[in-house]
Motif scaffolding. Structure first.
Motif, PDB file in Angstrom:
ATOM      1  N   ASP A  42       0.850  -1.172   0.000  1.00  9.46           N
ATOM      2  CA  ASP A  42       0.000   0.000   0.000  1.00  9.46           C
ATOM      3  C   ASP A  42       0.895   1.234   0.000  1.00  9.46           C
ATOM      4  OD1 ASP A  42      -2.837   0.664   0.153  1.00  9.46           O
ATOM      5  OD2 ASP A  42      -2.263   1.722   1.992  1.00  9.46           O
ATOM      6  N   VAL A  43       0.588   2.199  -0.855  1.00  9.76           N
ATOM      7  CA  VAL A  43       1.387   3.413  -0.932  1.00  9.76           C
ATOM      8  C   VAL A  43       0.493   4.639  -0.806  1.00  9.76           C
ATOM      9  CG1 VAL A  43       3.231   2.380  -2.335  1.00  9.76           C
ATOM     10  CG2 VAL A  43       1.306   3.500  -3.464  1.00  9.76           C
ATOM     11  N   ILE A  44       1.098   5.727  -0.399  1.00 10.14           N
ATOM     12  CA  ILE A  44       0.431   7.022  -0.358  1.00 10.14           C
ATOM     13  C   ILE A  44       0.701   7.712  -1.690  1.00 10.14           C
ATOM     14  CG2 ILE A  44       0.426   9.310   0.721  1.00 10.14           C
ATOM     15  CD1 ILE A  44       1.351   7.882   3.326  1.00 10.14           C
ATOM     16  N   ILE A  45      -0.344   8.241  -2.295  1.00 12.35           N
ATOM     17  CA  ILE A  45      -0.218   8.956  -3.558  1.00 12.35           C
ATOM     18  C   ILE A  45      -0.148  10.445  -3.252  1.00 12.35           C
ATOM     19  CG2 ILE A  45      -1.262   9.349  -5.822  1.00 12.35           C
ATOM     20  CD1 ILE A  45      -0.622   6.357  -5.027  1.00 12.35           C
ATOM     21  N   ASP A  46       0.887  11.102  -3.769  1.00 11.97           N
ATOM     22  CA  ASP A  46       1.043  12.543  -3.591  1.00 11.97           C
ATOM     23  C   ASP A  46       1.457  13.124  -4.936  1.00 11.97           C
ATOM     24  OD1 ASP A  46       1.422  15.126  -2.776  1.00 11.97           O
ATOM     25  OD2 ASP A  46       2.966  14.668  -1.294  1.00 11.97           O
ATOM     26  N   GLY A  47       0.480  13.557  -5.708  1.00 14.27           N
ATOM     27  CA  GLY A  47       0.762  14.026  -7.066  1.00 14.27           C
ATOM     28  C   GLY A  47       1.212  12.850  -7.917  1.00 14.27           C
ATOM     29  N   ALA A  48       2.369  12.988  -8.555  1.00  8.53           N
ATOM     30  CA  ALA A  48       2.916  11.913  -9.381  1.00  8.53           C
ATOM     31  C   ALA A  48       3.863  11.012  -8.600  1.00  8.53           C
ATOM     32  CB  ALA A  48       3.645  12.508 -10.583  1.00  8.53           C
ATOM     33  N   ASP A  49       3.999  11.249  -7.293  1.00 14.83           N
ATOM     34  CA  ASP A  49       4.957  10.523  -6.469  1.00 14.83           C
ATOM     35  C   ASP A  49       4.236   9.541  -5.545  1.00 14.83           C
ATOM     36  OD1 ASP A  49       7.441   9.807  -5.510  1.00 14.83           O
ATOM     37  OD2 ASP A  49       8.008  11.835  -4.905  1.00 14.83           O
ATOM     38  N   ILE A  50       4.965   8.560  -5.059  1.00 20.22           N
ATOM     39  CA  ILE A  50       4.423   7.593  -4.109  1.00 20.22           C
ATOM     40  C   ILE A  50       5.337   7.511  -2.899  1.00 20.22           C
ATOM     41  CG2 ILE A  50       3.139   6.239  -5.805  1.00 20.22           C
ATOM     42  CD1 ILE A  50       5.409   4.207  -5.843  1.00 20.22           C
ATOM     43  N   PHE A  51       4.741   7.238  -1.741  1.00 21.51           N
ATOM     44  CA  PHE A  51       5.466   7.196  -0.483  1.00 21.51           C
ATOM     45  C   PHE A  51       4.899   6.083   0.382  1.00 21.51           C
ATOM     46  CE2 PHE A  51       5.509  11.525  -1.982  1.00 21.51           C
ATOM     47  CZ  PHE A  51       6.821  11.918  -1.813  1.00 21.51           C
ATOM     48  N   GLY A  52       5.623   5.765   1.448  1.00 19.11           N
ATOM     49  CA  GLY A  52       5.106   4.859   2.458  1.00 19.11           C
ATOM     50  C   GLY A  52       5.916   3.592   2.609  1.00 19.11           C
ATOM     51  N   ASP A  53       5.419   2.753   3.500  1.00 19.03           N
ATOM     52  CA  ASP A  53       6.116   1.516   3.814  1.00 19.03           C
ATOM     53  C   ASP A  53       6.241   0.601   2.604  1.00 19.03           C
ATOM     54  OD1 ASP A  53       7.449   0.295   6.013  1.00 19.03           O
ATOM     55  OD2 ASP A  53       5.898  -1.262   5.990  1.00 19.03           O
ATOM     56  N   GLY A  54       5.259   0.610   1.724  1.00 20.28           N
ATOM     57  CA  GLY A  54       5.340  -0.203   0.505  1.00 20.28           C
ATOM     58  C   GLY A  54       6.573   0.135  -0.316  1.00 20.28           C
ATOM     59  N   VAL A  55       6.916   1.409  -0.378  1.00 19.04           N
ATOM     60  CA  VAL A  55       8.125   1.856  -1.087  1.00 19.04           C
ATOM     61  C   VAL A  55       9.363   1.490  -0.274  1.00 19.04           C
ATOM     62  CG1 VAL A  55       9.397   3.867  -1.920  1.00 19.04           C
ATOM     63  CG2 VAL A  55       6.929   3.732  -2.250  1.00 19.04           C
ATOM     64  N   ASN A  56       9.318   1.750   1.023  1.00 18.14           N
ATOM     65  CA  ASN A  56      10.480   1.498   1.879  1.00 18.14           C
ATOM     66  C   ASN A  56      10.927   0.046   1.835  1.00 18.14           C
ATOM     67  OD1 ASN A  56      10.272   4.164   2.613  1.00 18.14           O
ATOM     68  ND2 ASN A  56       9.285   3.743   4.563  1.00 18.14           N
ATOM     69  N   VAL A  57       9.988  -0.876   1.838  1.00 18.23           N
ATOM     70  CA  VAL A  57      10.337  -2.305   1.809  1.00 18.23           C
ATOM     71  C   VAL A  57      11.023  -2.652   0.490  1.00 18.23           C
ATOM     72  CG1 VAL A  57       9.407  -4.655   1.817  1.00 18.23           C
ATOM     73  CG2 VAL A  57       8.571  -2.978   3.477  1.00 18.23           C
ATOM     74  N   ALA A  58      10.534  -2.137  -0.632  1.00 17.74           N
ATOM     75  CA  ALA A  58      11.174  -2.408  -1.922  1.00 17.74           C
ATOM     76  C   ALA A  58      12.604  -1.896  -1.937  1.00 17.74           C
ATOM     77  CB  ALA A  58      10.375  -1.777  -3.062  1.00 17.74           C
ATOM     78  N   VAL A  59      12.828  -0.724  -1.376  1.00 20.15           N
ATOM     79  CA  VAL A  59      14.160  -0.121  -1.347  1.00 20.15           C
ATOM     80  C   VAL A  59      15.111  -0.953  -0.485  1.00 20.15           C
ATOM     81  CG1 VAL A  59      15.470   1.891  -0.579  1.00 20.15           C
ATOM     82  CG2 VAL A  59      13.344   2.197  -1.855  1.00 20.15           C
ATOM     83  N   VAL A  60      14.638  -1.427   0.648  1.00 21.74           N
ATOM     84  CA  VAL A  60      15.466  -2.215   1.556  1.00 21.74           C
ATOM     85  C   VAL A  60      15.842  -3.567   0.956  1.00 21.74           C
ATOM     86  CG1 VAL A  60      15.455  -3.440   3.776  1.00 21.74           C
ATOM     87  CG2 VAL A  60      14.654  -1.085   3.643  1.00 21.74           C
TER      88      VAL A  60
END
Length: 128
Positions: A107-125
């Motif tokens: 699950d991600v937070i949508i902010d304009g054309a960008d995405i944030f949140g734990d869903g992104v953080n896990v992929a990065v890690v």
């Protein structure tokens, strides 16, 4: 916390960056930059589109892409890794551009054309 509702969605996130980018740029900053841009333009960006994804943002030596299907994200990553092996053939190991890629469905937070949140953080890690 305000009363504004945050937009969210479930998505497949692909995070990628260059292995040893600082080392590569310390040896040849301009050459590394030019080679990375070429790999992105010729291989990575077209593969993301081919697998029905889109680039959310570039982050210097890396990128974040979003897919509606985790299968498409995995197939894209496999294609990129295989093609990079071909592109790196004959290049000395210490000068190769190799990508670490992590994928997560979250699950991600949508902010304009960008995405944030734990869903992104896990992929990065989980880039490996």
């Amino acid at each position: 916390m305000g009363t504004e509702r945050v937009e969210r969605r479930l998505t497949a996130i692909l995070a990628a960056d260059v292995v040893g980018y600082s080392r590569l740029t310390s040896m040849d900053e301009e050459g590394t930059h030019v080679r990375l841009k070429e790999h992105l333009r010729v291989l990575v960006d077209p593969k993301i589109s081919e697998h029905r994804g889109h680039v959310v943002k570039n982050t210097g030596d890396g990128m974040l892409a979003e897919f509606s299907s985790v299968v498409d994200a995995v197939r894209c990553a496999i294609d990129v890794q295989r093609r990079m092996a071909e592109r790196n053939a004959g290049i000395p190991r210490d000068k190769r551009i190799d990508f670490r890629i992590g994928i997560n469905v979250g699950d991600v937070i949508i902010d304009g054309a960008d995405i944030f949140g734990d869903g992104v953080n896990v992929a990065v890690v989980w880039k490996a």
